[in-house]
Design a protein around this motif. Structure first.
Motif, mmCIF file in Angstrom:
data_model
loop_
_atom_site.group_PDB
_atom_site.id
_atom_site.type_symbol
_atom_site.label_atom_id
_atom_site.label_comp_id
_atom_site.label_asym_id
_atom_site.label_seq_id
_atom_site.Cartn_x
_atom_site.Cartn_y
_atom_site.Cartn_z
ATOM 1 N N GLU A 1 -3.179 1.223 -3.884
ATOM 2 C CA GLU A 1 -4.100 1.121 -2.762
ATOM 3 C C GLU A 1 -4.926 2.390 -2.661
ATOM 4 N N VAL B 1 2.151 1.811 -3.635
ATOM 5 C CA VAL B 1 2.786 1.185 -2.472
ATOM 6 C C VAL B 1 3.787 0.158 -2.978
ATOM 7 N N GLU C 1 5.500 0.333 2.133
ATOM 8 C CA GLU C 1 5.716 1.772 2.267
ATOM 9 C C GLU C 1 5.208 2.490 1.027
ATOM 10 N N SER C 2 4.655 3.678 1.223
ATOM 11 C CA SER C 2 4.145 4.481 0.109
ATOM 12 C C SER C 2 5.291 4.969 -0.774
#
Length: 572
Positions: free
Chosen positions: A83, A93, A301-302
């Motif tokens: 992303e 991600v 979540e990253s």
């Protein structure tokens, strides 16, 4: 942020898709292999020193097939997607929930080379060459011969210099060779593989900012100048600055073993966001980067990695990131003066009676006073910084293999800064390792106690600032298990019980106990546990240790320790 970063996302997504062959959970179409043939000096040189010839070190730029397969409609694969945001740029991600311990992705290096400034290093196996200059002046050694051929052009002029025999001249030339090796190897890759060139061009380099800094002037003089003037290569200064910036910003340090180290470029690994509380850690094994989740990662979540050492205070981490990555971290650890209650940057308050738990914490800005959380006593920032510089100087002078010097320095720093301060922790960690580096039978009882005590303190700190299945936790657990098992063995050898049997015989029955019954028991602290409970706790810790270190060079030692413990328990 550079708008080109957003435009380059499809290139990186295509690259992500290309990694399906070493990530079994992914799928990707296979295109026909392309072959590249050339007899030019540069291309032959690139082929000659391709580390794919060494089974232990592999690179992605194998000239027998393209770097990655071209995909017309790039999409995310497996657990990941790429992303973009104006704040973070391109980043990874999780596209699904990932459990702690799962492998997030595997990746082979795009470029692998010796670390800049390390001196003479074999370009084939990365071994440091102690006798390299004897080699390049005529003596033949297998590894060093590779280095001699690569730097031959530089040596032709250097040997004619009147100061060639001086150690200083040789050292300077050695550093220049290792510094130029990475950009030279990358230039060869870009020339031979257009797809690789697109990926390298898509990575962040901060070249415009770096050109104005001292590092930019150094690259222009010592790297660009050497490639253009010494090697007569037709390379553009802008390209060389980009390559050097890409490596300094994105490269990973890798090690094959204790004597072979280098740095490598992993484009997918490079776009993991930084966090001082990362949710992944990585290992380099059999020529492949293995990235594992150390904590549970929720979908969306990253995927994060840390660019700084875990045992480093907030100011030290900030200085490192500002100098090497050109950004400032704003994670919750960095924003908390107590570092989430770990107090690894705090110093002991000398005014409080509870000196072991009374901390003077750093301010939220430079040049402000530090303040004790208990008695509100203040210390000037300059005084604390002076004390820490003195502590750092003391730490840097201690030989890591000198047990007595480490012991004295550890005690000194505990009195000076406290046992939780990161400088003290570094020395205590080194002391624990120095103790456990000895044969177990030669370690004194008091030193075993010290190793167990330090490991307990380090595990407490790690649970706060390095949570989950981290490598640091695995290594500390391994030391703790080895020391505790040896202590248990010594305490149980020939120690009679009331019924005339031995503790060892009693412990041998541990493996035969009903597992369900043992699971329901609430174990006490190690010091208060019975021998049977101690053995059970050690076996559980050993299982966790093996799980953490399964891709680590220390795995063999972990397995040996478990086998030793099981053998001891079953020896009745």
């Amino acid at each position: 942020m550079d708008t080109n970063m957003q435009e380059s996302v499809p290139i990186l997504v295509s690259y992500l898709n290309s990694l399906a062959d070493i990530n079994p959970s992914w799928s990707c179409q296979n295109d026909a292999h392309q072959k590249y043939h050339s007899n030019t000096f540069s291309n032959l040189l690139g082929h000659e020193y391709s580390t794919t010839k060494n089974l232990e070190i592999q690179r992605s730029n194998n000239i027998e097939k393209p770097l990655f397969h071209e995909i017309s409609n790039p999409t995310a694969h497996g657990s990941l997607k790429i992303e973009y945001s104006p704040t973070f740029g391109r980043y990874l991600v999780a596209s699904r929930d990932i459990d702690a311990g799962d492998v997030v992705f595997r990746e082979k290096p795009l470029v692998l080379a010796p670390k800049a400034g390390t001196g003479p290093t074999c370009l084939r196996c990365l071994k440091f060459l102690e006798d390299a200059w004897e080699v390049v002046t005529g003596v033949e050694l297998p590894c060093a011969r590779q280095l001699a051929r690569v730097v031959g052009i530089l040596l032709t002029n250097a040997r004619s210099s009147p100061d060639w025999d001086s150690e200083t001249a040789r050292t300077c030339l050695s550093l220049k060779c290792s510094t130029c090796c990475t950009p030279l190897r990358t230039l060869l890759l870009l020339k031979n593989n257009p797809a690789a060139a697109e990926v390298v061009a898509a990575l962040q380099s901060n070249k415009e900012v770096r050109r104005k800094l001292q590092i930019g002037h150094y690259i222009e003089e010592h790297v660009v100048g050497t490639l253009q003037k010494r090697l007569n290569l037709d390379v553009k200064s802008d390209v060389v600055h980009h390559i050097c910036g890409v490596f300094d910003t994105n490269a990973f340090e890798v090690s094959v073993d204790d004597s072979r180290r280098g740095r490598a470029l992993f484009p997918l690994g490079a776009i993991m966001n930084h966090s001082c509380l990362p949710n992944t850690q990585h290992w380099f094994r059999d020529g492949v980067l293995i990235v594992r989740a150390v904590t549970d990662i929720a979908a969306g979540e990253s995927i994060t990695n840390t660019y700084t050492p875990m045992l480093l205070g907030t100011r030290g981490r900030a200085a490192h990131l500002a100098a090497t990555k050109l950004f400032r971290c704003a994670c919750k650890r960095c924003l908390d003066p107590t570092e989430l209650g770990s107090h690894v940057s705090s110093v002991l308050c000398r005014s409080c009676s509870r000196s072991d738990r009374s901390f003077v914490v750093p301010p939220d800005g430079a040049l402000k006073d530090w303040q004790c959380l208990e008695c509100q006593n203040r210390m000037p920032d300059v005084a604390v910084e002076t004390m820490m510089r003195a502590a750092n100087s003391t730490r840097s002078r201690v030989p890591l293999h000198d047990l007595e010097a480490l012991r004295v320095t550890s005690d000194h720093l505990r009195m000076m800064l406290g046992k939780r301060h990161y400088i003290t922790l570094e020395v205590r960690y080194a002391l624990m390792n120095a103790i456990m580096r000895q044969p177990l039978r030669d370690i004194k009882d008091d030193d075993l106690d010290i190793a167990v005590e330090i490991s307990g303190d380090l595990l407490e700190i790690a649970s706060i600032i390095d949570p989950g299945f981290s490598r640091f936790r695995g290594l500390v657990l391994l030391a703790r298990i080895r020391a505790s098992t040896e202590k248990l063995k010594r305490s149980c050898d020939n120690a009679p019980l009331c019924n005339g049997t031995s503790h060892k015989s009693e412990l041998g029955r541990v493996m035969q106990e009903d597992e369900e019954e043992e699971e329901d028991k609430e174990l006490t602290e190690m010091d208060d546990a019975t021998p049977r409970q101690k053995a059970q706790m050690l076996l559980r810790e050993a299982a966790e240790c093996e799980f953490i270190l399964q891709y680590d060079p220390k795995m063999e030692e972990a397995l040996a320790t478990t086998n030793q413990l099981r053998s001891f328990l079953n020896d009745s």
